[in-house]
Write an enzyme that holds these catalytic residues in place. Structure first.
Site, PDB file in Angstrom:
ATOM      1  N   SER A 102      31.033 -20.567 -31.345  1.00 13.29           N
ATOM      2  CA  SER A 102      29.738 -21.220 -31.199  1.00 13.29           C
ATOM      3  C   SER A 102      29.436 -21.558 -29.742  1.00 13.29           C
ATOM      4  CB  SER A 102      29.700 -22.467 -32.090  1.00 13.29           C
ATOM      5  OG  SER A 102      28.418 -23.017 -32.154  1.00 13.29           O
ATOM      6  N   ASP A 246      23.258 -20.117 -33.903  1.00  9.85           N
ATOM      7  CA  ASP A 246      22.921 -20.917 -35.073  1.00  9.85           C
ATOM      8  C   ASP A 246      22.226 -22.211 -34.671  1.00  9.85           C
ATOM      9  OD1 ASP A 246      25.092 -22.308 -34.057  1.00  9.85           O
ATOM     10  OD2 ASP A 246      26.165 -22.457 -35.969  1.00  9.85           O
TER      11      ASP A 246
END
Length: 449
Positions: A102, A246
């Site tokens: 991430s 995301d």
């Protein structure tokens, strides 16, 4: 060894504690679990990855473990995490996996799994896989001959996700100039392409497949360059994504940050006006700004407040039949469209709200009143037992006593990094900084850094 799964899959420094050997064994364990769960002799897995250097190594090892247990593997290549969630459903596979850390630095990486329905695994499912990993790997029977799994390149399937994204809004973006910062991550090609498909003039930043520079002073955690470029280019707005796309942070036409709280509020009010906000309620976390929650209430929108983390937001959305929720960090879920936080999809929903309202993003964000909020991430030598340290507890208690019912203090350990997060919210920003600084100093004194 501690628990294998953290708050968002298996994380670690690639090739140090997240080794190819571990990824291989994790593939065996997960493949065996889903093989039993599905009853299929040959379950199918979709694997995606972000751009970081170690992605190829971990992908090969994970795929090797899965095929060794008899699963067929579809390699999607570089794709945002929510793209894997979507393609699990679209390709009708048994399960999926994303290789990404991430917003973390390039040396980190991680592996997280999705069900065939595109949802992240529950704690119970992760516990079962971990039990297999620790107790059964030596005794699992491996297939031979035609029972061994095969690997297929399915990078072509990314086009399905692009089409899905473009079709998630009902309006075009013709006449808009939009700056998008891809953070050298998984959205480097996809995000600009989708915006252009919808008619926008796109200025793309950090839009190369450069895993050595993923998240380095760019993307959603470092929006300073985006802010400058939006103003310099005379753009209508800008959006920034993290390494696996995301998340989203937006910038209005004046170069001002529009964070996840403001994006949730703007989209919630837009959906409510259109009669599309189920139960006139959203799900947010304890870190969401109290002023934002009050703004929603003034407009007839309630807020379900959850523990920090997207899994708790998702849980509230599903249990209370809601369509929108997320975190201040920009991890936002439109559950009627995708099953996990989706930065590119959220950007499209936000831009559509701007277009359909006929207002500038600064005007929409200006409707959201916020209380001053100060957050400090304190890097520590260890997170173990921090809640039992008397000096830390005393500093927190003093801050809470001073703020009383006019504010709040939240302190928690990061689930993925060696950090203790300290947040205070209240009417006086200067005093908040002093209180947070005092707590941070106590943490450093007790836990090192």
């Amino acid at each position: 060894m501690g628990r294998l799964f953290g708050t968002d899959g298996v994380r670690g420094v690639a090739n140090q504690n997240l080794t190819p050997e571990l990824a291989f064994q994790l593939g065996l364990a997960a493949g065996y679990y889903f093989k039993k769960r599905s009853g299929l002799a040959k379950p199918q897995f979709a694997i995606g990855k972000d751009t970081r250097i170690s992605g190829d190594m971990l992908e090969a090892a994970l795929a090797c473990g899965l095929t060794a247990i008899g699963a067929d593997v579809f390699e999607l290549g570089v794709i945002p995490t929510p793209g894997v969630a979507y393609l699990c459903r679209s390709l009708k596979v048994t399960a999926g996996a994303m290789i990404s850390a991430s917003h973390n630095p390039v040396e980190d990486n991680g592996i997280k799994f999705f069900t065939g329905e595109g949802f992240k695994l529950t704690d119970e499912m992760e516990d079962e896989i971990e039990a297999i990993f620790r107790e059964q790997l030596e005794t699992i029977e491996r297939p031979t001959g035609v029972g061994v799994g095969q690997i297929t390149d399915r990078s072509d399937a990314v086009a399905r996700y692009e089409e899905f994204l473009a079709g998630s809004v009902e309006t075009r973006f013709d006449g808009l100039r939009i700056v998008v910062d891809c953070g050298y991550g998984a959205s480097f090609a996809l995000a600009p392409k989708v915006l252009e498909k919808l008619g926008a003039e796109v200025i793309a930043l950090h839009d190369r497949d450069n895993g050595a520079r993923i998240n380095v002073k760019c993307g959603s955690t470092h929006p300073e360059i985006l802010q400058r470029e939006v103003v310099a280019a005379g753009a209508h707005l800008g959006v920034a994504h993290d390494g696996d796309a995301d998340r989203i942070i937006a910038v209005d036409e004046r170069g001002e940050i529009v964070d996840g709280d403001a994006i949730i509020a703007i989209c919630a009010l837009h959906l409510k006006a259109a009669g599309k906000l189920k139960n006139n309620k959203v799900a947010v976390t304890v870190y969401s700004n109290l002023g934002m929650i009050q703004t929603l209430k003034e407009h007839g929108v309630a807020a379900a407040v959850t523990a920090n983390g997207d899994r708790y937001v998702l849980e509230a959305l599903r249990e209370q039949d809601l369509v929108l929720g997320g975190e201040q960090s920009g991890h936002i879920i439109f559950l009627d469209k995708n099953t996990t936080g989706d930065g590119v999809l959220t950007a499209l929903q936000l831009i559509a709200a701007v277009v359909e309202s006929g207002k500038r993003l600064s005007e929409l964000a200006g409707q959201v009143h916020k209380f001053p909020q100060v957050l400090e991430n304190v890097r520590v030598g260890t997170k173990e037992g921090w809640q039992e340290r008397a000096a830390i507890g005393a500093a927190i208690a003093r801050a809470e006593a001073e703020l009383g019912d006019q504010g709040r203090v939240l302190v928690r350990a990061s689930g993925t990094e060696p950090l203790i997060r300290v947040m205070a919210e209240g009417p006086d920003e200067g005093r908040l900084r002093e209180l947070v600084g005092a707590i941070a100093a106590a943490i450093r004194g007790e836990l090192g850094g």
